[in-house]
Design an enzyme around this catalytic site. Structure first.
Site, PDB file in Angstrom:
ATOM      1  N   PRO A 137      10.691   4.095  23.058  1.00 14.21           N
ATOM      2  CG  PRO A 137       9.093   5.247  21.845  1.00 14.21           C
ATOM      3  CD  PRO A 137       9.329   4.585  23.160  1.00 14.21           C
TER       4      PRO A 137
ATOM      5  CG  ASP B 117      12.043   9.884  20.907  1.00 15.66           C
ATOM      6  OD1 ASP B 117      11.727   8.725  21.210  1.00 15.66           O
ATOM      7  OD2 ASP B 117      11.243  10.713  20.448  1.00 15.66           O
TER       8      ASP B 117
ATOM      9  CE  LYS C 229      11.189   7.183  35.776  1.00 17.40           C
ATOM     10  NZ  LYS C 229      11.091   6.549  37.058  1.00 17.40           N
TER      11      LYS C 229
END
Length: 280
Positions: free
Chosen positions: A235, A237, A218
């Site tokens: 990505p 998603d 993150k």
DNA sequence: TGCCAGGCATCTA
DNA sequence: TAGATGCATGGC
């Protein structure tokens, strides 16, 4: 207010909302002053800033004129060259992104200095904006150069690399103090180099950043996005999951109230990289 | 007063 | 390797 006695430099805001942009959680280097102006420092450049309608009024603390270099720096920092109108037009074709634009049309993604961004997002873990801001401000006031009254430069990696967690105790950063020192040491020693990161692909750059204690996927992605202006960082998603978790916890656009910061930024970057450009 | 926060490291099974 | 837990502190 006295500083604004000098003739400020006026720049078109191009729809940017300073209040939203500076305090949405992407930067922790800005203060809101009683007279309504904003004061901050980035990469050693102190600035007083005010918004009048769609105009930004820039003033140097203590007066004086902007050099061409300083002006170029702030134009880049505030992304004044970016075509947000076109970007938002593209977003508006996507149902959830359109809701984001409607909620916070004035947020812009700042282009921030690498080391400042790295440390700020290390501090951000398991934390919230007011406290992150406090820690960053104490870090600058305690270890950075004073550039103007109440305005301090961000300390350099070299300044922090030799410190101990005990020395950072006044920051009240908790378990993150050791992470900050490790980051400073790795940058100071050249284990992590901004110029090298810029030459690596995303996966490689993420791997290098995650050699720093306290940097996981993150934080690494945030540094890539906000400091290195990388494309296609994670990505689709992954970003959408993060964004929607923050912005739409119950799947309702109304839930975005008070969740401006990270969600908006994630979505802007996700959309910029994954929505087809207008006309395609 | 207790829960929770824009994660991550470490431990355990 | 995946899941659980602890971490410091302050806002709410």
């Amino acid at each position: 207010m006295a500083d604004f006695a000098n003739t400020p430099l006026a720049l078109p805001a191009k729809g940017m909302n300073l209040e939203q942009t500076l305090f949405c959680g992407q930067s922790f280097s800005w203060q809101r002053r009683e007279d309504g102006c904003f004061a901050g420092v980035a990469a050693g450049h102190p600035l007083l800033l005010r918004q009048q309608g769609d105009t930004l009024l820039l003033t140097l603390p203590g007066g004086g004129s902007f050099t061409a270099e300083e002006l170029a720096f702030w134009r880049h920092y505030f992304a004044l060259d970016a075509d947000y109108a076109a970007l938002q037009a593209r977003f508006s074709k996507h149902k959830k992104l359109a809701a984001c634009v409607a909620c916070f049309p004035g947020i812009r993604v700042l282009r921030q200095p690498f080391f400042e961004t790295l440390l700020a997002f290390i501090i951000s873990q398991n934390n919230h904006i007011p406290r992150i801001t406090g820690i960053v401000q104490r870090l600058c006031a305690g270890f950075g150069r004073q550039l103007a009254p109440g305005l301090y430069d961000f300390p350099t990696p070299q300044q922090l690399a030799g410190l101990t967690p005990q020395a950072l105790a006044p920051l009240r950063a908790g378990f993150r103090a050791g992470y900050l020192i490790d980051a400073a040491q790795k940058v100071a020693q050249g284990v992590v180099r901004e110029d090298e990161l810029r030459g690596l692909d995303n996966a490689q750059a993420r791997e290098v950043l995650m050699r720093i204690k306290g940097v996981g996927p993150k934080v690494a992605d945030c540094v890539l996005l906000f400091a290195l202006e990388r494309e296609d960082v994670a990505p689709m998603d992954v970003w959408m999951k993060r964004a929607m978790t923050s912005l739409f916890p119950r799947g309702m656009p109304a839930a975005c109230k008070g969740k401006e910061g990270i969600a908006q930024q994630y979505i802007f970057f996700w959309a910029r990289e994954h929505l087809p450009p207008s006309g395609k």
